[in-house]
Structure formats: structure tokens, C-alpha cells
Design a protein around this motif. Sequence first.
Motif, PDB file in Angstrom:
ATOM      1  N   THR A  54      -9.151  -4.781  -0.759  1.00 54.88           N
ATOM      2  CA  THR A  54      -9.642  -3.494  -0.253  1.00 54.88           C
ATOM      3  C   THR A  54      -8.694  -2.922   0.784  1.00 54.88           C
ATOM      4  N   ALA A  55      -8.153  -3.796   1.643  1.00 52.71           N
ATOM      5  CA  ALA A  55      -7.174  -3.338   2.631  1.00 52.71           C
ATOM      6  C   ALA A  55      -5.942  -2.760   1.947  1.00 52.71           C
ATOM      7  N   ALA A  56      -5.483  -3.417   0.885  1.00 54.83           N
ATOM      8  CA  ALA A  56      -4.326  -2.906   0.150  1.00 54.83           C
ATOM      9  C   ALA A  56      -4.627  -1.563  -0.499  1.00 54.83           C
ATOM     10  N   ALA A  57      -5.848  -1.415  -1.023  1.00 56.20           N
ATOM     11  CA  ALA A  57      -6.215  -0.138  -1.632  1.00 56.20           C
ATOM     12  C   ALA A  57      -6.254   0.982  -0.597  1.00 56.20           C
ATOM     13  N   LEU A  58      -6.756   0.664   0.595  1.00 53.32           N
ATOM     14  CA  LEU A  58      -6.776   1.669   1.658  1.00 53.32           C
ATOM     15  C   LEU A  58      -5.371   2.030   2.111  1.00 53.32           C
ATOM     16  N   LEU A  59      -4.474   1.040   2.086  1.00 54.46           N
ATOM     17  CA  LEU A  59      -3.097   1.305   2.498  1.00 54.46           C
ATOM     18  C   LEU A  59      -2.437   2.335   1.590  1.00 54.46           C
ATOM     19  N   SER A  60      -2.821   2.354   0.319  1.00 50.64           N
ATOM     20  CA  SER A  60      -2.232   3.329  -0.603  1.00 50.64           C
ATOM     21  C   SER A  60      -2.649   4.754  -0.270  1.00 50.64           C
ATOM     22  N   ARG A  61      -3.733   4.896   0.498  1.00 50.92           N
ATOM     23  CA  ARG A  61      -4.198   6.227   0.873  1.00 50.92           C
ATOM     24  C   ARG A  61      -3.610   6.698   2.204  1.00 50.92           C
ATOM     25  N   VAL A  62      -2.838   5.826   2.849  1.00 47.70           N
ATOM     26  CA  VAL A  62      -2.218   6.191   4.126  1.00 47.70           C
ATOM     27  C   VAL A  62      -0.924   6.931   3.837  1.00 47.70           C
ATOM     28  N   SER A  63      -0.637   7.925   4.648  1.00 46.47           N
ATOM     29  CA  SER A  63       0.594   8.689   4.460  1.00 46.47           C
ATOM     30  C   SER A  63       1.810   7.794   4.651  1.00 46.47           C
ATOM     31  N   ALA A  64       2.888   8.139   3.983  1.00 47.31           N
ATOM     32  CA  ALA A  64       4.099   7.322   4.013  1.00 47.31           C
ATOM     33  C   ALA A  64       4.612   7.072   5.424  1.00 47.31           C
ATOM     34  N   PRO A  65       4.640   8.076   6.335  1.00 45.02           N
ATOM     35  CA  PRO A  65       5.138   7.800   7.692  1.00 45.02           C
ATOM     36  C   PRO A  65       4.299   6.771   8.441  1.00 45.02           C
ATOM     37  N   GLN A  66       3.000   6.673   8.101  1.00 48.69           N
ATOM     38  CA  GLN A  66       2.131   5.762   8.837  1.00 48.69           C
ATOM     39  C   GLN A  66       2.066   4.366   8.231  1.00 48.69           C
ATOM     40  N   ARG A  67       2.574   4.194   7.020  1.00 51.63           N
ATOM     41  CA  ARG A  67       2.460   2.888   6.376  1.00 51.63           C
ATOM     42  C   ARG A  67       3.204   1.807   7.152  1.00 51.63           C
ATOM     43  N   ARG A  68       4.330   2.180   7.708  1.00 59.82           N
ATOM     44  CA  ARG A  68       5.083   1.188   8.481  1.00 59.82           C
ATOM     45  C   ARG A  68       4.291   0.738   9.701  1.00 59.82           C
ATOM     46  N   ALA A  69       3.618   1.674  10.373  1.00 58.74           N
ATOM     47  CA  ALA A  69       2.802   1.315  11.534  1.00 58.74           C
ATOM     48  C   ALA A  69       1.620   0.450  11.126  1.00 58.74           C
ATOM     49  N   VAL A  70       0.998   0.772   9.977  1.00 58.20           N
ATOM     50  CA  VAL A  70      -0.124  -0.031   9.500  1.00 58.20           C
ATOM     51  C   VAL A  70       0.353  -1.435   9.130  1.00 58.20           C
ATOM     52  N   ALA A  71       1.511  -1.529   8.474  1.00 59.57           N
ATOM     53  CA  ALA A  71       2.041  -2.843   8.117  1.00 59.57           C
ATOM     54  C   ALA A  71       2.363  -3.663   9.363  1.00 59.57           C
ATOM     55  N   ALA A  72       2.932  -3.006  10.385  1.00 63.62           N
ATOM     56  CA  ALA A  72       3.233  -3.720  11.624  1.00 63.62           C
ATOM     57  C   ALA A  72       1.959  -4.198  12.301  1.00 63.62           C
ATOM     58  N   ALA A  73       0.930  -3.356  12.336  1.00 61.41           N
ATOM     59  CA  ALA A  73      -0.338  -3.756  12.938  1.00 61.41           C
ATOM     60  C   ALA A  73      -0.981  -4.902  12.162  1.00 61.41           C
ATOM     61  N   SER A  74      -0.868  -4.890  10.846  1.00 61.23           N
ATOM     62  CA  SER A  74      -1.409  -5.975  10.032  1.00 61.23           C
ATOM     63  C   SER A  74      -0.676  -7.284  10.302  1.00 61.23           C
ATOM     64  N   ALA A  75       0.645  -7.209  10.464  1.00 64.76           N
ATOM     65  CA  ALA A  75       1.421  -8.408  10.777  1.00 64.76           C
ATOM     66  C   ALA A  75       1.021  -8.978  12.136  1.00 64.76           C
ATOM     67  N   LEU A  76       0.809  -8.096  13.114  1.00 65.24           N
ATOM     68  CA  LEU A  76       0.381  -8.560  14.432  1.00 65.24           C
ATOM     69  C   LEU A  76      -0.984  -9.229  14.347  1.00 65.24           C
TER      70      LEU A  76
END
Length: 642
Positions: free
Chosen positions: A167-189
Amino acid sequence: PAGTLAESAVVRLPGLDRREPAALTIEAEAASGGGAVTFGAALDGGPTQWTRAARGQPAAVLVPVGAPGARLTLRRAAGGPAPRLLSLRVQPHRRVWPWAGAAIAFAAAAGLAHRLRRPLGAAGAFAVALWAASTLALSYAPALLWLAVPEPAAAARLAVPALLAATAAALLSRVSAPQRRAVAAASALAAAFVFGAWVRAFFLPSAGSWDTEYWKAWSARMAEHGITRVYGDPEPFDPSVFADRLRGRQPLWQAPVGARAFVVDYPPLGMALLHGSWAVVARAPHRLDGAEARNVAAKLPATLGDLAAVALLLAGFRDRPRRGLTLAALYWALPPAWLSSAVLGYTDGAYAPLSLAALWMAGSGRGAWAGALLAVAALIKPTALVAAPAAAAALWPVRGALRRACTAGLAVVAAAMLPFLFAGTAALAVAQVFRIFFQKTFSGGFANLWWVVGHAVSSAGAWRAPVRFTRLTESGFPVAAAALVLFAAAAVAVARAQRRAGGPYAAALAGGALVLAYGLLAVGVHDNHPHAMVLLLLGSGLFTRRLQAVCAGIAVAYTANMLALSGLGRFYGTRYLLLEPWAGAEATFRMAPGFDATLLLATAHVLLFAALLTGLRDAIGAASRARAAAAPGGPSHARAII
């Protein structure tokens, strides 16, 4: 082969939940042609019970115990046919669901979603929150659950966190491209913080290194006689006896525990932490047996120090929250921190955050705070004093600050010694702690310059043999004096690089360089002694790419050194059945090249120190400029840090 029991076999069930009684059913038949067969079963090393196998009939009852896992030893009856095992099933009388884990995962997900909704948007915030909930759920999954896949029941339980991650991955596909890097960084943290918590909780009950037996012996002595008598019983002060003890001419008292006697050489506040830790663990509700509870008590001060270091980094870089979160996540999740504290049980992690706070205070010109914090750190473990020259160099330009630091430090030491003075054991405490300054080996296990020299002195040309601990008396030259001169020269070089650049980050970097210099150039350095250098380097902010690369190399070499010397510690009982086959495998790389690989680590440490020293002036300058450009607050605010 084919499940046939020739003589005996051991079945390991790692991670089996033993909180409730359960029925153990073993189905077997004669390998020679079927039919009933007799075999013996012993649970967790207990007595063997002989059973005549019959389908569906319980072979034994697993009694409730605190530690998970079970070890089942099966034996063939003498003179009887060989049994062929058909199945082994454990059926609990009542299923125990992880409600606590579910509640924690839900609370963490809800908190993250609320906190991140504004910076990441609704979809991004919920993606990070669900990913955090998934990693938390996986951290509660027992080892046996993974080993049981693809059994439908095991797959169904693991499908819950998998669904959250999907579900998290599906939501990530709905995030705008500029924000995906921030979401990925937050997920890694989020994953880093969950992993750091899981690995500490997993290893806390293990026996750790052999040094923890000293901490347990001291704790037992304090529990019985009080902290003021941990160094021995009161006696009249005799100046000549005291002087002989300081010079090593008289043997020091040792704490008797069972058939052994343990030297007592840690300062009073280190003893107070162990004493308080054992009192807390003894009173807190838990499902640990006596040995595991003592293991937790021995490791708890350093593990709480790791938690304090995370809070300190977040507070010190709150004007740069992204950098602070990254540095805190690195310290919390990577092996240099948890391998020393929660796995092996060394106490260095307990004083490391105090050393960083002291250097930050010194870089901010707050002499009293710097002196008091450094004194508290040294009263936990004296190796904290290695960073004292960096604090002094940072305070030197501020009128009166160095004097205030010395006054505050002496006041803290005096206050800590007062209870021992009133009890008549202060002289014993000083003599016992003073002995640690007289190291007797070239190196105590840290792969440094003297590790190689000691090997050359003792190996007599046998370079392919493992490096052994070589005593200083085996050499014909003053090794200790040479080591002192080399460290003094390194301290002067660090001070010159620090001279024209101030600020808390610069002071932390200079302190980290000094600790690495101590590890490389001093004699008798154990593999865990330079532990504080990792946190101090992270506390500098790592504002240059060169410093980031050097720090990464130092962390890798330090971890490899500790694995080569201490491995993952010791494991007893059923809790760590999964690790038994690999308990010593992590240390086998030491002799894998055909010679002791720690000699390569010594070379790596020398090269890393040279790289750090040659670029130290630029790195300290970058740290100083970064602090000058920061918003008000950060490490200069004493209340926030304390």
C-alpha cells in the motif's frame, strides 16, 4: 536422509513462542517398513523421555518459559529399528497475539502521518507511515515464522506487513516526482530507526563479551555491600601503602564472585550506572531468566547512551533538521554503535554523548558546562579524557573559560568522591582506578601501529600466525614513552588545525581526530576503546565529502576490528538458536587471507588517520563556517542539549 534417525539428531525451533504451554507431537515410523517405533526425546538439554510413537499422540508438553525457542534432542533406542520422522508439530493451548506490537505500529504510523502531512502531502505522509508500520510489524515476527514459509499459516501472518508495504508503494506512485526523493529519504530514515531499535532489543539478553562478567561481578558486589564498598572494605589510610598501590608494588583487592576474583577498576559514576541499571532491571517486570536479566543490566547503560546520542544529535542540529535526522539515523542503525553496546556490552557508549556535549559546550565558549560534562564522562570511563585537549584548545581564546572548566570539573570529581570519602574507601577507589593507566601490552586488540610492532616482536618471523597480545616487557625499548611522544605530536597537529577555527562542530571534529590518534598511537588500546570517535565525527556535521568518506572508512574498519576480536559475543540457552550455526563464523575472516587480516586493518587505520589529518584543517574550517552560518540555537544552547 529421508528423515531417518541413525543414532541421534537435534531439532532447533528458533523463535518459538514459549509464553504459554504447548503440546509437542512427533510422528514417526520404523524406517525398515513402517509400524510403531520407540525413540527418546530430550527438551532443552533435559532428561531423555522414551516414547513409542503413535499418530496424533503428544510426545511431550512444552512448559512455559521466558526465552523463546526450543532445542529437541532425538535418540534412537538401543537395539531397536531406526525411526523415520514424519512430522513435528507444536500446538499451543492458547494463541498469544502481539497486541503490544500492533498498538506500537499503529501509534507510530498515526504520529508519522500527522507530522509529515504538511511537508510531504497526504499521499507521501501515509506512504512513509505505512512503511514504518510494516517494518515495525516485521520486527515482531519470530524467526520460526520466516523458516516456516511457504506454509499457509506463516505466509498469512507475513502477508499483513507485506500488504502495508504494498500500500505504501502504491501511494508513492501518486506522489509528484519532485517529492518522491523526499518520501524515499523519509522511508529510509524510518526503517533505520526501526532496525536500530530491533537489533538492540534482540541482542540485549545475550551474554555479550567476556568483559560483561566483570560488570556483573561488580553489580553483585554493590547489590550486597553498597556502592561505596565496591572497591573493597574500609580501612585506615596509610600513605606508604597508598603510594605502593599506585606504583603497582602491592596487589589490589579483587571482588570475589563464586570461584573467581575480579579486578575493580572503573570510576565511581561508571559503577553508579551499573548499580542503578541492576536495580531497575531487578524491579521491572520481565520474562527473562536470571542470567539474561544480568546481561540486560550490564548492557543497559551503554544502550541508553546510544539513545541519548540520538537525542543529542537531533538537538544539536535542530537548525538543520534533515542533517540532524540523517546523522542520528546513521549512529542508531549502523554497527559501530550497537555492536559495541547492545551486542558486546562495552560501556563506551554510555560516556560518548557526554564527551560530544562537552566539546560542543567548549566550542561555544561555555567553560563551566564543558568541564562539568567532561568530568562526568571521565568518571564513567577515563578514556573520555582523550578529547580534553580539543576542549582546552576551543576554550583557550575565551578569557577565563579554561579556568572555569577546570574548576567545574574538579568540583564534579570532588562531589562524586564524597560518599567514598565518608565511607573510608576513597583511597581504595583512587588506587583501583589508577591502575588502568598502566597498560602492559603493545595493543589490547585495536589494530594499530603497536599491534603490528608487537606481532613483529613476538612472532619471530611467523607472520602467518594469528597476532597475539604481546607484553611490553618483551621488547627492549621504551614503547610506552614512544607512544606518549607520538600521541603528543598528533595532539599538537590537531591543535594547530583547530587554532584558527572555532565553534562546536570544529571542536567535535578535533575531538574525534584525537580519539583516532589515541587508538592508533597509544599502547594497550582495546578494540572498543576508540568508540567515541564515531559519534564525535558525526557530531562535527560531516560538512565535506572528503570527511564523509574518511568517516565511512573509519566506521567500517572499526566494525571489522571488533568482529575480528570479539565477534558477536556469546550465546546461551534457546533464545539464539538461529545464530548457533554462525556464532563464530563472523570472526573466521580474520585468518581467511592466510595471515591475520587485522594486519590489513592496521594498515587501513594508518591510511585513514593520514587522510583525516591531511584534510583536517579544511574540514575544521568548513565545520566552523557551517556553525557561523547557522541560525541561532543549535549546540550553543546548553539547556537544549542537557
